[in-house]
Motif scaffolding. Structure first.
Motif, mmCIF file in Angstrom:
data_model
loop_
_atom_site.group_PDB
_atom_site.id
_atom_site.type_symbol
_atom_site.label_atom_id
_atom_site.label_comp_id
_atom_site.label_asym_id
_atom_site.label_seq_id
_atom_site.Cartn_x
_atom_site.Cartn_y
_atom_site.Cartn_z
ATOM 1 N N SER A 87 0.845 -1.184 0.000
ATOM 2 C CA SER A 87 0.000 0.000 0.000
ATOM 3 C C SER A 87 0.887 1.243 0.000
ATOM 4 C CB SER A 87 -0.893 0.001 1.246
ATOM 5 O OG SER A 87 -1.598 1.216 1.338
ATOM 6 N N PRO A 88 0.894 2.034 -1.084
ATOM 7 C CA PRO A 88 1.788 3.192 -1.144
ATOM 8 C C PRO A 88 1.594 4.166 0.010
ATOM 9 C CG PRO A 88 0.901 2.716 -3.318
ATOM 10 C CD PRO A 88 0.161 1.849 -2.354
ATOM 11 N N ILE A 89 0.358 4.417 0.407
ATOM 12 C CA ILE A 89 0.118 5.391 1.473
ATOM 13 C C ILE A 89 0.686 4.912 2.799
ATOM 14 C CG2 ILE A 89 -2.179 4.503 2.097
ATOM 15 C CD1 ILE A 89 -3.038 7.412 2.473
ATOM 16 N N VAL A 90 0.599 3.593 3.054
ATOM 17 C CA VAL A 90 1.135 3.048 4.299
ATOM 18 C C VAL A 90 2.656 3.000 4.247
ATOM 19 C CG1 VAL A 90 1.215 0.991 5.768
ATOM 20 C CG2 VAL A 90 -0.943 1.756 4.804
ATOM 21 N N ARG A 91 3.193 2.674 3.076
ATOM 22 C CA ARG A 91 4.649 2.668 2.940
ATOM 23 C C ARG A 91 5.230 4.064 3.144
ATOM 24 N NH1 ARG A 91 6.619 -2.216 4.067
ATOM 25 N NH2 ARG A 91 7.347 -3.290 2.236
ATOM 26 N N ARG A 92 4.518 5.091 2.695
ATOM 27 C CA ARG A 92 4.983 6.457 2.941
ATOM 28 C C ARG A 92 5.016 6.760 4.434
ATOM 29 N NH1 ARG A 92 1.821 7.604 -1.760
ATOM 30 N NH2 ARG A 92 0.074 8.400 -0.544
ATOM 31 N N GLN A 93 3.977 6.317 5.139
ATOM 32 C CA GLN A 93 3.965 6.507 6.586
ATOM 33 C C GLN A 93 5.127 5.762 7.255
ATOM 34 O OE1 GLN A 93 1.669 8.269 8.739
ATOM 35 N NE2 GLN A 93 1.248 9.286 6.802
ATOM 36 N N ARG A 94 5.332 4.520 6.823
ATOM 37 C CA ARG A 94 6.404 3.707 7.400
ATOM 38 C C ARG A 94 7.767 4.342 7.122
ATOM 39 N NH1 ARG A 94 7.705 -1.930 7.149
ATOM 40 N NH2 ARG A 94 9.805 -2.180 7.991
ATOM 41 N N LEU A 95 7.984 4.784 5.894
ATOM 42 C CA LEU A 95 9.249 5.417 5.538
ATOM 43 C C LEU A 95 9.472 6.668 6.371
ATOM 44 C CD1 LEU A 95 11.729 5.495 3.613
ATOM 45 C CD2 LEU A 95 10.333 6.933 2.089
ATOM 46 N N GLY A 96 8.410 7.475 6.543
ATOM 47 C CA GLY A 96 8.550 8.694 7.323
ATOM 48 C C GLY A 96 8.961 8.423 8.759
ATOM 49 N N VAL A 97 8.352 7.411 9.367
ATOM 50 C CA VAL A 97 8.700 7.056 10.743
ATOM 51 C C VAL A 97 10.168 6.644 10.831
ATOM 52 C CG1 VAL A 97 8.307 5.333 12.563
ATOM 53 C CG2 VAL A 97 6.362 6.426 11.420
ATOM 54 N N GLU A 98 10.630 5.827 9.863
ATOM 55 C CA GLU A 98 12.018 5.361 9.888
ATOM 56 C C GLU A 98 13.001 6.498 9.670
ATOM 57 O OE1 GLU A 98 12.981 2.475 10.764
ATOM 58 O OE2 GLU A 98 11.092 1.369 10.747
ATOM 59 N N LEU A 99 12.682 7.409 8.761
ATOM 60 C CA LEU A 99 13.587 8.535 8.506
ATOM 61 C C LEU A 99 13.664 9.467 9.706
ATOM 62 C CD1 LEU A 99 12.703 9.408 4.791
ATOM 63 C CD2 LEU A 99 14.721 8.183 5.644
ATOM 64 N N ARG A 100 12.542 9.686 10.357
ATOM 65 C CA ARG A 100 12.558 10.528 11.557
ATOM 66 C C ARG A 100 13.390 9.882 12.657
ATOM 67 N NH1 ARG A 100 7.596 10.309 12.686
ATOM 68 N NH2 ARG A 100 6.983 11.939 11.225
ATOM 69 N N ARG A 101 13.226 8.569 12.825
ATOM 70 C CA ARG A 101 13.996 7.855 13.849
ATOM 71 C C ARG A 101 15.491 7.948 13.573
ATOM 72 N NH1 ARG A 101 16.436 3.210 13.954
ATOM 73 N NH2 ARG A 101 15.577 2.594 11.921
ATOM 74 N N LEU A 102 15.888 7.803 12.316
ATOM 75 C CA LEU A 102 17.298 7.876 11.964
ATOM 76 C C LEU A 102 17.868 9.273 12.217
ATOM 77 C CD1 LEU A 102 17.221 5.819 8.648
ATOM 78 C CD2 LEU A 102 18.424 5.177 10.741
ATOM 79 N N ARG A 103 17.070 10.298 11.891
ATOM 80 C CA ARG A 103 17.547 11.671 12.121
ATOM 81 C C ARG A 103 17.742 11.922 13.614
ATOM 82 N NH1 ARG A 103 14.896 15.950 13.673
ATOM 83 N NH2 ARG A 103 12.819 15.189 13.071
#
Length: 311
Positions: free
Chosen positions: A6-22
């Motif tokens: 699901s593209p919309i869910v993958r965008r949410q998942r990616l955002g969470v991971e990028l924020r965590r890494l930052r």
């Protein structure tokens, strides 16, 4: 059509991971934007909040900055590709409107869908005639929708995820065709989701459609109960939900095969569509669905209830 991401869910998942890494790197948003050389400071915010379709080059810039290597990097690149693969995802559908696209993205990647219909039949269960009646009923309110060529206005509350204002209406025939395209997930031969709907009596017998349309809708529901992956349950008007709890609105809960993809709740309101991914909100809706399930008729009695009311 097999289940895809699901593209919309993958965008949410990616955002969470990028924020965590930052945050792990000890960097502020402004520091990241300066170091990767982006002109727009809002780009990082949109990525981290799952609001924009990610460009793979931008994601690679961030992974380089955060020194992500090996398997973790490969996994995030794969998630970014899924999150940006909107065109590829849309090719699986013969027609899709912007109004229904967000729901279709959630549904297409789901392993399990639970829906509560308070005042109307959920879109995945609607006949063409019922869908047309519902679409036309809202036409006098279309002036309040976003005028920008059918593209919803995105607003984000960090606690709840994207909030999309309803776009300008499409032609009824196009809207109906899009809704029917969404429904193909229930009968696909590969990876059809496990679908459960609890339908309030007022949604089944209320003012949602003319009598003849409602009769056709009831017959369609009776047929859908024969699908092995579909469960439809009726909530009688006299049933007590929880400790006399009254649900505020209908809602949908989506569960995805990747356990790290956030379980998601969608709520359609008069003026906008609300997508919730934070754990606390999702757990509240899941609890309400449990109360509704405890109060509803079991599948066999629900099927008999529906069949008895078909003229």
């Amino acid at each position: 059509m097999p289940r895809g991401s699901s593209p919309i869910v993958r965008r949410q998942r990616l955002g969470v991971e990028l924020r965590r890494l930052r945050e792990t790197a000890g960097l502020t948003g402004e520091q990241v934007v300066d170091q990767v050389g982006w002109a727009a400071k809002s780009k990082l915010s949109r990525l981290e909040n799952g609001r924009s379709r990610p460009d793979l080059a931008d994601v690679l810039d961030l992974l380089d900055l955060y020194r992500v290597r090996g398997r973790d990097r490969d996994q995030l690149v794969a998630i970014a590709r899924d999150a940006g693969n909107t065109r590829g995802w849309l090719r699986a559908y013969p027609v899709m409107t912007q109004r229904q696209r967000g729901y279709a993205e959630l549904e297409a990647g789901s392993a399990r869908i639970r829906e509560y219909g308070l005042a109307m039949i959920p879109g995945l269960l609607q006949t063409p005639e019922y869908a047309r009646a519902r679409i036309l009923s809202s036409r006098p309110l279309s002036g309040a929708a976003s005028p920008a060529d059918g593209v919803p206005v995105q607003r984000v509350n960090p606690a709840v995820g994207p909030v999309a204002e309803l776009p300008a209406p499409q032609e009824p025939d196009t809207e109906v065709a899009a809704r029917l395209a969404r429904q193909t997930i229930l009968t696909r031969t590969l990876d059809a989701p496990c679908y459960e709907a609890i339908l309030d009596e007022q949604a089944l017998l209320g003012r949602g459609a003319p009598d003849d349309v409602r009769d056709g809708q009831l017959a369609h529901l009776a047929a859908l109960t024969q699908l092995p992956n579909v469960t439809i349950r009726v909530l009688p008007r006299a049933a007590t939900v929880g400790q006399h709890f009254i649900p505020y609105t209908g809602f949908s809960i989506y569960h995805f095969p990747d356990p790290d993809d956030p379980e998601t709740v969608a709520v359609e309101t008069l003026a906008r569509e609300l997508v919730l991914t934070d754990r606390n909100s999702v757990e509240r809706y899941a609890r309400v669905f449990g109360w509704l399930g405890d109060a509803a008729l079991d599948p066999a009695r629900s099927g008999a209830w529906i069949s008895a009311r078909i003229s």
